[in-house]
Design an enzyme around this catalytic site. Structure first.
Site, PDB file in Angstrom:
ATOM      1  N   GLU A 135       0.842  -1.207   0.000  1.00 36.96           N
ATOM      2  CA  GLU A 135       0.000   0.000   0.000  1.00 36.96           C
ATOM      3  C   GLU A 135       0.870   1.248   0.000  1.00 36.96           C
ATOM      4  OE1 GLU A 135      -2.643   2.507   3.238  1.00 36.96           O
ATOM      5  OE2 GLU A 135      -2.572   0.336   3.395  1.00 36.96           O
ATOM      6  N   ASP A 187      -0.355   5.325   0.233  1.00 36.34           N
ATOM      7  CA  ASP A 187      -1.592   6.098   0.206  1.00 36.34           C
ATOM      8  C   ASP A 187      -1.507   7.442   0.896  1.00 36.34           C
ATOM      9  OD1 ASP A 187      -3.546   4.458   2.853  1.00 36.34           O
ATOM     10  OD2 ASP A 187      -1.623   5.439   2.899  1.00 36.34           O
ATOM     11  N   GLU A 226      -4.088   9.591   3.152  1.00 33.95           N
ATOM     12  CA  GLU A 226      -5.309   9.473   3.928  1.00 33.95           C
ATOM     13  C   GLU A 226      -5.640  10.864   4.467  1.00 33.95           C
ATOM     14  OE1 GLU A 226      -3.835   5.100   5.483  1.00 33.95           O
ATOM     15  OE2 GLU A 226      -4.368   6.630   6.943  1.00 33.95           O
ATOM     16  N   GLN A 236      -2.403  12.381   6.156  1.00 37.65           N
ATOM     17  CA  GLN A 236      -1.539  11.287   6.595  1.00 37.65           C
ATOM     18  C   GLN A 236      -1.045  10.518   5.379  1.00 37.65           C
ATOM     19  OE1 GLN A 236      -2.148   8.821  10.220  1.00 37.65           O
ATOM     20  NE2 GLN A 236      -2.577   7.152   8.796  1.00 37.65           N
ATOM     21  N   THR A 237       0.248  10.274   5.321  1.00 37.99           N
ATOM     22  CA  THR A 237       0.812   9.406   4.297  1.00 37.99           C
ATOM     23  C   THR A 237       1.199   8.090   4.955  1.00 37.99           C
ATOM     24  OG1 THR A 237       3.087  10.181   4.642  1.00 37.99           O
ATOM     25  CG2 THR A 237       1.729  11.404   3.067  1.00 37.99           C
ATOM     26  N   ARG A 250       3.939   2.825   8.374  1.00 36.68           N
ATOM     27  CA  ARG A 250       4.982   3.853   8.324  1.00 36.68           C
ATOM     28  C   ARG A 250       4.313   5.194   8.060  1.00 36.68           C
ATOM     29  NH1 ARG A 250       7.533  -0.904   7.140  1.00 36.68           N
ATOM     30  NH2 ARG A 250       9.742  -1.044   7.720  1.00 36.68           N
ATOM     31  N   TRP A 264     -11.413   3.558  14.323  1.00 39.02           N
ATOM     32  CA  TRP A 264      -9.980   3.462  14.096  1.00 39.02           C
ATOM     33  C   TRP A 264      -9.252   4.774  14.339  1.00 39.02           C
ATOM     34  CZ3 TRP A 264      -7.119   5.919  10.178  1.00 39.02           C
ATOM     35  CH2 TRP A 264      -5.782   5.518  10.088  1.00 39.02           C
ATOM     36  N   GLY A 286     -10.584   5.256  19.393  1.00 36.81           N
ATOM     37  CA  GLY A 286     -11.548   4.193  19.612  1.00 36.81           C
ATOM     38  C   GLY A 286     -12.991   4.639  19.465  1.00 36.81           C
ATOM     39  N   ARG A 317       5.915   4.056  20.513  1.00 38.16           N
ATOM     40  CA  ARG A 317       5.376   2.982  19.675  1.00 38.16           C
ATOM     41  C   ARG A 317       6.448   1.959  19.318  1.00 38.16           C
ATOM     42  NH1 ARG A 317       2.898   4.175  13.660  1.00 38.16           N
ATOM     43  NH2 ARG A 317       2.442   2.024  13.048  1.00 38.16           N
TER      44      ARG A 317
END
Length: 312
Positions: free
Chosen positions: A120, A122, A124, A137-138, A150, A215, A219, A301
């Site tokens: 993918e 994209d 977003e 967002q990439t 990523r 998502w 939540g 993370r």
């Protein structure tokens, strides 16, 4: 309310959208925005009715202007989406997009393909929680793995709801470049550090809008508020150029050129192998002024950073 608009996504299929106003794309000359060469002027525009198929949404997808424009909408019943008919091994993909205005928390618009095992690339566009702002967002997944995203996020330097703006992707064996109004905002080099996760499967282009509340907004803390529906994204001036996948060519090299590569060939052409000095300045400006998140800086993370982050 939370909804997502996937704007430009390359999945083992690629998606890119472009918006226009009549015959001309409208751009905003914001203060201090660097100039950039217009790669989007190099390629012809495709038709939404001839080059795409509807994948869901019924009447929430509208194609007009002799196929040059489309609208995809989200309401309480359903989102909607389109997919390109061809798959590509590599290429240049672009579209101009105008986003819904108003309270759009949780709305997601993007392009994507295989939901469980895919490559993918994209864009977003995320309806931001508790505000009227959109976040860009990439993201990319490589080699069929979705275990490690990523992501990088940006605050746009313009209001994406008032006029059309161009969102583009270069994808070849050298690098992946995300561009907004022809300004690079992110470059992913195909180096040994990332080669095992570098997208390499044939991909097609998708454009979808859907409710991403569970998502994207803690939540579902700020779900999509359908009081403000329908949420409609306008698309136009779609461009897809590159190596169209031939299912009979198992080597995937049907479009490769061993000599005299065309300057307009996104697979090997010099305009697409590396960034120009002007594009590098634009990239540095976008990342220093407008990037608000990078996975390479997320120590909470990642206890151990992905190997490509160590080379930056």
């Amino acid at each position: 309310m939370a909804y997502y608009l996937y704007v430009i996504v390359l999945y083992v299929n690629i998606l890119i959208l472009s918006f226009n106003n009549g015959n001309n794309i409208i751009t905003i000359n914001a203060q201090n925005v660097p100039s950039s060469s217009r790669l989007t002027n190099l390629f012809p525009h495709l038709s939404f009715d001839k080059d795409f198929t509807q994948i869901f949404g019924g009447s929430n997808v509208q194609i007009y202007g002799n196929g040059s424009n489309a609208k995809i909408s989200l309401d309480k019943k359903t989102g909607s989406g389109l997919a390109a008919k061809n798959r590509y091994n590599h290429g240049f993909f672009s579209a101009a997009i105008k986003l819904p205005a108003g309270f759009t928390s949780g709305v997601l618009s993007n392009w994507d393909f295989f939901p469980h095992n895919h490559d993918e690339i994209d864009f977003e566009l995320l309806g931001h929680q508790k505000s009227r702002n959109w976040v860009l967002q990439t993201n990319m997944y490589g080699n069929g793995s979705v275990k490690t995203g990523r992501e990088e996020k940006f605050r746009l330097w313009f209001d994406p709801t008032t006029q059309f703006h161009e969102y583009s992707i270069i994808w070849n064996s050298y690098h992946i470049v995300f561009l907004v109004d022809n300004i690079p905002v992110r470059e992913v080099l195909n180096t040994p550090a990332i080669s095992s996760s570098y997208p390499s499967k044939p991909m097609t282009l998708y454009t979808t809008i859907w409710d991403g509340s569970p998502w994207a907004t803690n939540g579902g803390k700020y779900p999509v508020n359908y009081k403000y529906a329908p949420f409609t994204v306008s698309l136009g001036e779609m461009e897809m150029a590159g190596c169209i996948h031939d299912p009979n060519d198992l080597s995937g090299k049907s479009c490769s050129k061993t000599s005299n590569p065309s300057s307009l060939d996104p697979l090997e052409g010099q305009n697409f192998v590396k960034l120009s000095s002007q594009q590098i300045k634009g990239l540095q400006w976008a990342r220093s002024k407008h990037m608000i998140y990078s996975y390479c800086r997320d120590k909470r993370r990642y206890k151990v950073m992905p190997p490509e982050c160590k080379t930056r």
